[in-house]
Each structure stands twice: as structure tokens, then as C-alpha cells.
Write an enzyme that holds these catalytic residues in place. Structure first.
Site, short mmCIF file in Angstrom:
data_model
loop_
_atom_site.label_atom_id
_atom_site.label_comp_id
_atom_site.label_asym_id
_atom_site.label_seq_id
_atom_site.Cartn_x
_atom_site.Cartn_y
_atom_site.Cartn_z
N GLY A 13 0.82 -1.21 0.00
CA GLY A 13 0.00 0.00 0.00
C GLY A 13 0.85 1.25 0.00
O GLY A 13 0.51 2.26 0.62
N ALA A 16 3.05 2.78 -5.20
CA ALA A 16 2.81 1.84 -6.30
C ALA A 16 1.51 1.07 -6.09
O ALA A 16 0.71 0.92 -7.02
CB ALA A 16 3.98 0.87 -6.41
N VAL A 48 9.47 8.22 0.97
CA VAL A 48 10.04 9.37 0.27
C VAL A 48 9.57 9.31 -1.18
O VAL A 48 8.94 8.35 -1.59
CB VAL A 48 11.59 9.38 0.30
CG1 VAL A 48 12.13 9.92 1.58
CG2 VAL A 48 12.15 8.01 -0.01
N ALA A 51 9.02 14.13 -6.15
CA ALA A 51 9.08 14.90 -7.39
C ALA A 51 8.63 14.03 -8.56
O ALA A 51 8.93 12.84 -8.61
CB ALA A 51 10.50 15.40 -7.62
N LYS A 79 6.11 22.00 -10.55
CA LYS A 79 7.53 21.71 -10.86
C LYS A 79 7.74 21.93 -12.35
O LYS A 79 7.06 21.32 -13.18
CB LYS A 79 7.85 20.25 -10.48
CG LYS A 79 9.26 19.85 -10.92
CD LYS A 79 9.60 18.42 -10.55
CE LYS A 79 10.92 18.01 -11.21
NZ LYS A 79 11.25 16.61 -11.01
N PRO A 97 14.81 21.72 -18.14
CA PRO A 97 13.41 22.15 -18.07
C PRO A 97 12.47 21.11 -18.66
O PRO A 97 12.87 20.30 -19.50
CB PRO A 97 13.41 23.39 -18.98
CG PRO A 97 14.47 23.11 -20.00
CD PRO A 97 15.51 22.23 -19.33
N LEU A 334 8.89 -0.26 -6.71
CA LEU A 334 10.27 -0.58 -6.34
C LEU A 334 10.55 -2.08 -6.42
O LEU A 334 11.70 -2.50 -6.54
CB LEU A 334 10.56 -0.06 -4.92
CG LEU A 334 10.43 1.46 -4.77
CD1 LEU A 334 10.76 1.89 -3.35
CD2 LEU A 334 11.31 2.20 -5.76
P1 FAD Z 1 6.95 1.03 -0.67
O1 FAD Z 1 6.66 2.46 -0.43
O2 FAD Z 1 8.13 0.44 0.04
O3 FAD Z 1 5.66 0.23 -0.28
C1 FAD Z 1 5.70 -1.18 -0.04
C2 FAD Z 1 4.39 -1.63 0.54
O4 FAD Z 1 4.41 -3.04 0.64
C3 FAD Z 1 4.10 -1.10 1.95
O5 FAD Z 1 2.73 -0.76 2.05
C4 FAD Z 1 4.40 -2.28 2.84
O6 FAD Z 1 3.67 -2.27 4.03
C5 FAD Z 1 3.95 -3.42 1.94
N1 FAD Z 1 4.55 -4.70 2.29
C6 FAD Z 1 5.84 -5.07 2.15
N2 FAD Z 1 6.00 -6.34 2.61
C7 FAD Z 1 4.79 -6.76 3.00
C8 FAD Z 1 4.29 -7.97 3.58
N3 FAD Z 1 5.11 -8.99 3.85
N4 FAD Z 1 3.00 -8.04 3.86
C9 FAD Z 1 2.15 -7.01 3.60
N5 FAD Z 1 2.55 -5.84 3.07
C10 FAD Z 1 3.85 -5.72 2.79
N6 FAD Z 1 10.18 8.58 -6.88
C11 FAD Z 1 9.83 9.62 -7.64
O7 FAD Z 1 9.05 9.46 -8.59
N7 FAD Z 1 10.31 10.87 -7.37
C12 FAD Z 1 11.19 11.10 -6.39
O8 FAD Z 1 11.58 12.24 -6.17
C13 FAD Z 1 11.64 10.01 -5.63
N8 FAD Z 1 12.55 10.17 -4.65
C14 FAD Z 1 13.01 9.07 -3.98
C15 FAD Z 1 14.05 9.21 -3.07
C16 FAD Z 1 14.58 8.10 -2.44
C17 FAD Z 1 15.72 8.25 -1.51
C18 FAD Z 1 14.01 6.82 -2.67
C19 FAD Z 1 14.54 5.62 -1.95
C20 FAD Z 1 12.97 6.69 -3.54
C21 FAD Z 1 12.47 7.79 -4.22
N9 FAD Z 1 11.47 7.67 -5.15
C22 FAD Z 1 11.08 8.74 -5.90
C23 FAD Z 1 10.81 6.39 -5.33
C24 FAD Z 1 9.49 6.38 -4.63
O9 FAD Z 1 9.64 6.60 -3.26
C25 FAD Z 1 8.86 5.02 -4.87
O10 FAD Z 1 8.87 4.72 -6.23
C26 FAD Z 1 7.45 4.98 -4.46
O11 FAD Z 1 7.28 5.46 -3.19
C27 FAD Z 1 6.91 3.59 -4.62
O12 FAD Z 1 7.29 2.75 -3.61
P2 FAD Z 1 6.57 1.36 -3.53
O13 FAD Z 1 5.11 1.59 -3.38
O14 FAD Z 1 7.02 0.51 -4.67
O15 FAD Z 1 7.18 0.71 -2.23
#
Ligand code: FAD
Length: 490
Positions: A13, A16, A48, A51, A79, A97, A334
């Protein structure tokens, strides 16, 4: 013909997970397909990612977001691009830009006009030919207009926003369309002995959730795609050595710039992202070149103001999942790969994964042919973005710290090397029609990173050097005047 998918299960949640839930619930709205999203508050999200790039408009339109409401809900600001500081040594800066350079409808040819003029010793800096840069620097804002004769059609914009609030905003939308959220930590993944496909997820509290199609949005851990399906990971740390980031918010800026600031530092770079309710800051660094404690101190010293929360360390491995779709599991976010945020591309990669999934949406037998096509397209996109980011690290001059020396000297992917060579020799960019970054972006960054083209497209030679210079001067003047007509941002 196999049956339809009737149960979609999304694990995760974060941004993504809820983006996927919002898009699928819109697309599947009128069918009887159930969508369940499982997330674990105990694990939390990466927290995090603030942008975006202009492709976000495609997604927001797809799911039906109201721009004003979503901006208010997520603390969003406009932005207009990214200012890169220090990549060519302390004190240097250039702007990448959104939008295009020059006049309307001239995006592909305009770089050649400028290259030609530069090569005969004329023409002003690149920034003077970008209306978006001019308005960004002046703190002005307007949306691009669809009129192809207007200079305002060359503008482009995206948002800075609080990604956690964005996910929450999408959650409301997805739940209103029938998505069921299930709180719980997945502890076991059951698979069919014959096909290897995932059948059921077991949670720590003893719930069993069955599905036909599973979307892995579990973040860097790749719970389903890697741990269960063994998709494999292509590690790109030899090209992108940063593997960690410290993130820390500070209070909102009084005068918020309309762009992201990315400043090169000893073992990586620092971001500064203006939101309405706070400023996002962080230091992306390579732990091979700087100890995490020293990196933390460096971030805090550079900020020079109180942080609103203790800095958080996030570790990652740059690269992509070898197969983002295996069996009946598709990784989005991710879990599909990590490319560091220098060009703010992760949320884009989420939405393009969603776009591919919608185009290739399977039946319950999860055809491997669809998976193959998905994986081919996904690999190509990741590699193109990877190359663009490597360009920023590789082509630097004036930085002598070990990380930057390493990046200057490292062998780069052939795809990037030939693109740089081709540009240098002929001014051509060799873009594929589906490349994310277009002429204007490559031109801005190649120029900003000090790569000079020696030649231009000879189709331009129908006019003289003097006429070319006159047209460019007129263009600069038109852009300057147009920028002054654009209202100051609120
Ligand atoms: P996560 O946010 O890690 O979510 C994972 C989910 O899976 C959570 O809800 C967690 O509870 C759940 N989960 C995991 N394991 C289990 C389990 N066993 N059982 C149940 N649930 C589980 N993107 C941009 O587009 N612009 C930016 O400026 C940018 N800056 C960033 C800076 C940094 C330093 C980093 C590290 C990333 C950045 N990103 C940026 C990427 C962005 O943060 C991610 O792409 C975005 O938040 C998506 O993350 P996610 O949903 O894939 O994973």
C-alpha cells in the site's frame, strides 16, 4: 479460451500499490472482478519520493483526479524542471526544463539551430531559448496551451507532492470503486505445484487470500516477484554507485522555487523539494565512498537549519528485476527495480508499468507471451532511464572527489556511449519513438554536462549562418517577452 481474471490481489500500500489499485479499479469498474490490497502498517512504506515528471498528467487523467483537489490534499507545488548544481564543479549550475526549446513545433530541429550558431561563435546560453526555464527562474507559472502557434505551447510542468498523501488520496478513490483493503503481514506464499503460479497469500494473523493475478507492490523486498518467483535482479551498481540516502524534512520555504534542486556533493548529491507544508531534503550517496554517519552529518551541515524529524536512512541496490512479470505475478514499483531519483523517474516507472499491464491484461491462465512482451518493454524502459541518469554522473568535469573520479572513468553502457558519440559527431540524438526523455531533455543535459556537438543537421543549411543567428535572436526576444506575460506563481 481461458476464463477471465476474477480476483486481483495487490500486495503493498505504498505509492505503487494505491496507484495500481486506483487504475485497475477504474479499468475493471464494470466487471465482477474483485480487487484486494494487502498492506502492513507494521512494515510501512519507503516514505520518500516527492518529485514527478510531466507524464504524471497521463496517470492523473486516467484515474480521474481533479487537479486542484489532489494538489490541495497532497501539499503539491508546481515543478517546471530540475536545477543541477555543482555537476561541473562548485558554482556551476544548469537547468533541465520540462517542455521544449525554441518556438512551437520546432522541438526536434531547434537544437541544430543552436549547435550551428554555437559552432560559429554566436548565440546566447541555452537557457535563453527555453520559455519554461525563463518562467521558472522568474517564479512565474502558466500551463501549456494547446494552440500550436503559441509560444506557451512549449511549456511543460509536473508536481512536487507528498507521496504518502498522494497514496492516501488514491486510496479514497480506489476504495470508493470497490477495492478492499486488508491489513496484515504476508508471511507465506502458496503456489500451484503444476504451474508454479501463486494461489494464496497467508498473513501473520491467519488469513488466507486467494487470487488469479497478483501484483507485487511490496517495495524493494520484492516479496512475490523475487522471494517466491525468483525473477532475478540485474545489479547496476557499477554504473550507478549510489546505494543509500538520508532523508530529512525541514519547514516549508517562504519563497518556494518552481523546480527541484539537485546539488552534487562529495559522494553523491542532495535534493531539495519544496512542498506547501514542508521541504523535502535528502542526500543520495554511495556507501562505498562515504560512511553513512559522515553522510548524515554532511546532509545536516548543508541544510543549516533544524530538521522536523530525525533523518532516515534508506538503502537500495540500483538495477532492475530481470523479469518483472513471472507466471501470474507482475511487479510494479520498487519491487520491479530501483533507479535513483536524480531525474525523479520512479513514479513514472510505476505508471508506465500500470499502462503496460492494462494493455497486456491477461486471462486467468496468465499467458507467458504477454509476460514476455511486458518484460521486453519494461527492460527497454529501465535501460533508457538508466542511461540518462548515468550521463549525469559520467560526464562531469571539475569534481575531483573519489566517487566522481570513479564515475568519470568507469566504462559506460554501449547504448549510452554510442548516443554520446553520435551527438558529438552530428548533433543527432537517435531517439526511439517511445523513449521517455525526448530531444529537449537529452539536449539540455548533454549541453549542461559539457558535451558539445561538432555538427548539425545539414537540412538547416538552406539558410545562411547570418540568417540562422538573426532567427535565434528574434526567438530569444520573443521568449523574453512571452515570459514577462506569464503571471507570478501564487
Ligand atoms: P513502498 O513504499 O516500500 O511500499 C511497499 C508496501 O508493501 C508497503 O505498504 C508495505 O507495508 C507493503 N509490504 C511489504 N511487505 C509486506 C508484507 N510482507 N505483507 C504485507 N505488506 C507488505 N520517486 C519519484 O518518482 N520521485 C522522487 O523524487 C523520488 N525520490 C526518492 C528518493 C529516495 C531516496 C528513494 C529511496 C525513492 C524515491 N522515489 C522517488 C521512489 C518512490 O519513493 C517510490 O517509487 C514509491 O514510493 C513507490 O514505492 P513502492 O510503493 O514501490 O514501495
Amino acid at each position: 479460451m481461458a476464463d477471465r481474471v476474477r480476483r486481483v490481489v495487490i500486495v503493498g500500500g505504498g505509492t505503487a500499490g494505491w496507484m495500481t489499485a486506483a487504475a485497475l479499479s477504474k479499468a475493471l469498474g464494470k466487471t465482477d472482478t474483485a480487487i484486494t490490497l494487502i498492506e502492513s502498517e507494521e512494515i510501512g512504506t519507503v516514505g520518500v519520493g516527492e518529485a514527478t515528471i510531466p507524464t504524471i498528467h497521463w496517470f492523473n487523467t486516467l484515474v480521474g483526479l481533479d487537479e486542484a483537489r489532489f494538489m490541495a490534499d497532497t501539499g503539491a507545488t508546481w515543478k517546471l524542471g530540475i536545477e543541477f548544481r555543482g555537476l561541473q564543479g562548485e558554482g556551476s549550475a544548469y537547468f533541465h526544463p520540462f517542455g521544449t526549446f525554441g518556438g512551437p513545433g520546432d522541438a526536434a530541429m531547434f537544437p541544430h539551430r543552436l549547435i550551428r550558431a554555437w559552432n560559429v561563435g554566436e548565440a546566447a546560453p541555452i537557457e535563453e531559448y527555453s520559455l519554461t526555464t525563463q518562467v521558472a527562474r522568474a517564479g512565474r507559472f502558466a500551463k501549456p496551451v494547446p494552440d500550436p502557434r503559441s509560444l506557451l505551447s512549449t511549456l511543460g510542468y509536473a508536481f512536487h507532492f507528498d507521496a504518502a498523501r498522494y497514496a492516501a488520496h488514491l486510496r479514497v478513490l480506489a476504495e470508493s470503486r470497490g477495492v478492499v483493503r486488508h491489513e496484515g503481514r504476508v508471511v507465506q506464499v502458496d503456489r500451484d505445484a503444476a504451474t508454479g503460479n501463486v494461489t494464496t497469500l497467508q498473513t501473520a494473523t491467519g488469513d488466507a487470500i486467494g487470487g488469479d493475478l497478483f501484483i507485487d507492490c511490496s517495495g524493494l523486498r520484492g516479496l512475490l516477484i523475487e522471494r517466491a518467483m525468483g525473477a532475478g535482479f540485474e545489479d547496476w551498481s557499477h554504473w550507478l554507485p549510489c546505494d543509500a540516502a538520508w532523508a530529512a524534512p525541514t519547514r516549508a520555504m517562504e519563497r518556494r522555487p518552481l523546480y527541484t534542486q539537485a546539488s552534487a556533493d562529495t559522494a553523491g548529491w542532495r535534493w531539495r523539494i519544496p512542498l506547501k507544508h514542508r521541504t523535502g531534503n535528502g542526500y543520495v550517496f554511495s556507501s562505498r565512498f562515504e560512511e553513512p554517519d559522515a553522510a548524515r552529518d554532511r546532509l545536516l551541515a548543508a541544510l543549516g537549519e533544524a530538521v522536523l524529524a530525525e533523518p532516515r536512512l534508506i538503502r537500495f541496490t540500483p538495477g532492475r528485476r530481470r523479469r518483472a512479470w513471472v507466471g501470474n505475478v507482475v511487479a510494479i514499483g520498487l519491487s520491479a527495480g530501483f533507479l535513483e531519483p536524480l531525474e525523479s523517474t520512479s513514479i513514472h516507472l510505476i505508471q508506465s508499468g500500470i499502462g503496460r499491464l492494462l494493455s497486456l491484461f491477461p486471462r486467468a491462465d496468465a499467458s507467458p507471451l504477454l509476460a514476455e512482451q511486458y518484460n521486453r518493454l519494461s527492460a527497454r524502459e529501465f535501460e533508457e532511464v538508466r542511461d540518462f541518469i548515468i550521463l549525469h554522473y559520467h560526464r562531469t568535469q571539475g569534481r575531483t572527489e573519489p566517487l566522481w573520479r570513479y564515475c568519470q572513468q568507469m566504462p559506460i553502457p554501449d547504448t549510452l556511449a554510442s548516443r554520446i558519440d553520435q551527438f558529438r559527431a552530428s548533433g543527432r540524438l537517435m531517439l526511439a519513438t517511445d523513449d521517455l526523455f525526448r530531444d529537449a531533455s537529452w539536449f539540455a543535459v548533454l549541453t549542461g554536462q559539457g558535451v558539445r556537438a561538432e555538427d548539425h543537421n545539414p537540412l538547416l543549411d538552406v539558410i545562411s549562418d547570418a540568417d540562422n543567428a538573426r532567427q535565434l535572436a528574434a526567438m530569444r526576444q520573443a521568449i523574453r517577452s512571452a515570459a514577462l506575460q506569464v503571471p507570478l506563481a501564487q
